[in-house]
Enzyme design. Structure first.
Site, PDB file in Angstrom:
ATOM      1  N   ALA A 245       0.677  -1.231   0.000  1.00 55.45           N
ATOM      2  CA  ALA A 245      -0.099  -0.085   0.121  1.00 55.45           C
ATOM      3  C   ALA A 245       0.960   1.336  -0.120  1.00 55.45           C
ATOM      4  CB  ALA A 245      -0.894  -0.033   1.267  1.00 55.45           C
ATOM      5  N   THR A 246       2.071   1.027   0.815  1.00 56.65           N
ATOM      6  CA  THR A 246       3.081   2.380   0.739  1.00 56.65           C
ATOM      7  C   THR A 246       3.677   2.585  -0.764  1.00 56.65           C
ATOM      8  OG1 THR A 246       3.753   1.868   2.795  1.00 56.65           O
ATOM      9  CG2 THR A 246       5.201   3.322   1.639  1.00 56.65           C
TER      10      THR A 246
ATOM     11  N   GLN B  89      -7.087   0.068   6.338  1.00 52.55           N
ATOM     12  CA  GLN B  89      -7.703  -0.328   7.145  1.00 52.55           C
ATOM     13  C   GLN B  89      -9.263  -0.542   7.047  1.00 52.55           C
ATOM     14  OE1 GLN B  89      -6.207  -1.375   9.833  1.00 52.55           O
ATOM     15  NE2 GLN B  89      -4.231  -0.829   9.701  1.00 52.55           N
TER      16      GLN B  89
ATOM     17  N   SER C 162      -4.279  -2.853   0.770  1.00 54.90           N
ATOM     18  CA  SER C 162      -3.140  -3.846   1.121  1.00 54.90           C
ATOM     19  C   SER C 162      -3.697  -5.222   1.270  1.00 54.90           C
ATOM     20  CB  SER C 162      -2.651  -3.417   2.476  1.00 54.90           C
ATOM     21  OG  SER C 162      -1.471  -4.298   2.851  1.00 54.90           O
ATOM     22  N   GLY C 163      -3.188  -5.963   0.645  1.00 57.74           N
ATOM     23  CA  GLY C 163      -3.206  -7.711   1.196  1.00 57.74           C
ATOM     24  C   GLY C 163      -3.374  -8.126   2.491  1.00 57.74           C
TER      25      GLY C 163
ATOM     26  N   ASN D 103      -5.337   3.821  11.329  1.00 60.18           N
ATOM     27  CA  ASN D 103      -4.780   2.602  11.877  1.00 60.18           C
ATOM     28  C   ASN D 103      -4.603   2.710  13.229  1.00 60.18           C
ATOM     29  OD1 ASN D 103      -2.639   4.684  11.081  1.00 60.18           O
ATOM     30  ND2 ASN D 103      -1.417   3.042  11.557  1.00 60.18           N
TER      31      ASN D 103
ATOM     32  N   CYS E 166       4.361   0.193  12.038  1.00 61.32           N
ATOM     33  CA  CYS E 166       5.231   0.927  11.115  1.00 61.32           C
ATOM     34  C   CYS E 166       6.157   1.546  11.710  1.00 61.32           C
ATOM     35  CB  CYS E 166       4.462   1.417   9.935  1.00 61.32           C
ATOM     36  SG  CYS E 166       3.493   0.314   9.167  1.00 61.32           S
TER      37      CYS E 166
ATOM     38  N   THR F 286       7.912  -7.697 -12.572  1.00 65.29           N
ATOM     39  CA  THR F 286       7.138  -8.900 -12.969  1.00 65.29           C
ATOM     40  C   THR F 286       6.450  -9.095 -11.552  1.00 65.29           C
ATOM     41  OG1 THR F 286       9.001  -9.874 -13.770  1.00 65.29           O
ATOM     42  CG2 THR F 286       7.345 -11.342 -13.126  1.00 65.29           C
TER      43      THR F 286
END
Length: 370
Positions: A71-72, A179, A196-197, A151, A316, A234
């Site tokens: 996400a960053t 979030q 984000s995953g 967050n 983080c 890739t």
């Protein structure tokens, strides 16, 4: 040694079993490069596009999904729109002071590159001051950034209202939905949405940026021109497939997860009656409970409560040594910031775990304060 009770679901979430199963084939036999023209590569490319559609299913319809490594990275890619807007005489960036460092620090960096970067204040409840925002926006504003769900404190910002204000000023709107994606309603009128995953029971190492149709972004990573010519490198079919299935499960389990997590939050709040909630009591995501108890040394508390995995703030920034800029923006004193903890409830937590965790934390707190 017993496994700690995990209540840090804002930092990361456990991988859903269905996600693991979906990823496994792309880590073993189906190892093709999705950018190769042969049948093995085309098979991998098809898996990537299935995942893209699954992620897009939770987002507005009039845009495209760009896969990123995090996400960053997605947020940094989105900030490229400010460079494009600068060519139109717009050089101001405005973001909420309580934004994640991925947004806040990027905005401040742009401030060293000729942009006028503004940090918008929040009230004691953590909600942005809309009057301050209105007075800030104007003909020079290029980009406005607002987090959907904070967050650290779980506060839900009025993103749709902020978006309307940004658009009236002719600016683009970036929403950090990391979030909130898969948990709360996604704002339908933002221009750029990052996700984000690993926050939705998917894999680490993958995120995505949703970009509204008609918005052009300069490349962030140069090279072979993969991923729509914007993000060279890739792609991993396994990571893409994992994110896609995680998003699909969030859509399928939305009400079930919402009800379950609300029940955990209600029970937790009843067990921490001697603590004060940081941020809005009502406009918040139930899975995030940020609370404080005056006089506590949280570093000592975390050391004493080895049986619970919880947080004193953003993972983080945990190694930076900096006090929480989010809690400071709420007007908390340094001692209050140092007496705050964050509990994050998730899909795989139980009421029994919340009760046991509360007992361990409260007992350690009582021992410290006695």
């Amino acid at each position: 040694m017993m496994k700690p009770i995990y209540l840090d679901n804002q930092a990361t979430t456990p991988l859903a079993p269905e996600v693991f199963d979906a990823m496994l084939p792309w880590l073993k036999d189906n190892f093709g490069n999705p950018h190769s023209p042969h049948v093995i590569g085309r098979r991998a490319a098809a898996a990537v596009e299935v995942a893209r559609d699954q992620v897009a299913g939770l987002l507005p319809k009039n845009g495209r999904v760009i896969f990123t490594g995090s996400a960053t990275e997605a947020i940094n890619l989105a900030f490229g729109s400010a460079r494009t807007m600068a060519g139109q005489g717009r050089d101001q960036i405005a973001v909420i002071d309580t934004e994640h460092a991925a947004v806040r620090d990027t905005a401040l960096w742009y401030g060293t590159q000729g942009f006028d970067s503004r940090l918008l204040p929040v009230g004691r409840d953590g909600l942005v001051d809309l009057e301050e925002l209105a007075s800030c926006l104007g003909s020079k504003t290029a980009l406005v950034g607002a987090m959907l769900v904070n967050n650290e404190i779980g506060v839900i910002q009025p993103v749709e209202q902020i978006t309307d204000m940004a658009h009236r000023a002719g600016a683009l709107m970036l929403c950090d939905a990391v979030q909130g994606f898969g948990r709360v309603d996604i704002p339908q009128h933002a221009d750029l949405i990052a996700l984000s995953g690993h926050k939705i029971y998917g894999p680490k190492g993958i995120g995505a940026l949703w970009v509204r149709d008609g918005i052009d972004l300069p490349p962030l990573i140069h090279g072979g021109g993969q991923e729509q010519g914007i993000r060279s490198g890739t792609l991993s079919p396994a990571l893409c497939a994992g994110l896609g299935v995680a998003a699909q499960i969030c859509a399928e389990r939305h009400q079930q997860d919402k009800t379950h997590i609300a029940g955990l939050a209600t029970r937790a709040q009843s067990l921490f009656g001697d603590w004060t909630v940081n941020g809005s009591l009502h406009q918040r995501y139930a899975g995030n409970l940020n609370i404080r108890r005056d006089g506590l040394d949280i570093a000592r508390l975390m050391s004493d409560v080895r049986g619970v995995a919880f947080s004193a703030g953003s993972a983080c920034a945990s190694g930076s040594g900096r006090p929480s800029h989010v809690l400071a923006a709420l007007g908390l004193e340094p001692a209050q910031i140092k007496s705050s903890i964050r509990l994050g409830f998730g899909r795989y937590n139980s009421i029994e775990e919340v009760e046991q965790a509360a007992q361990l934390i409260n007992q350690a707190a009582e021992n410290q304060l006695s």
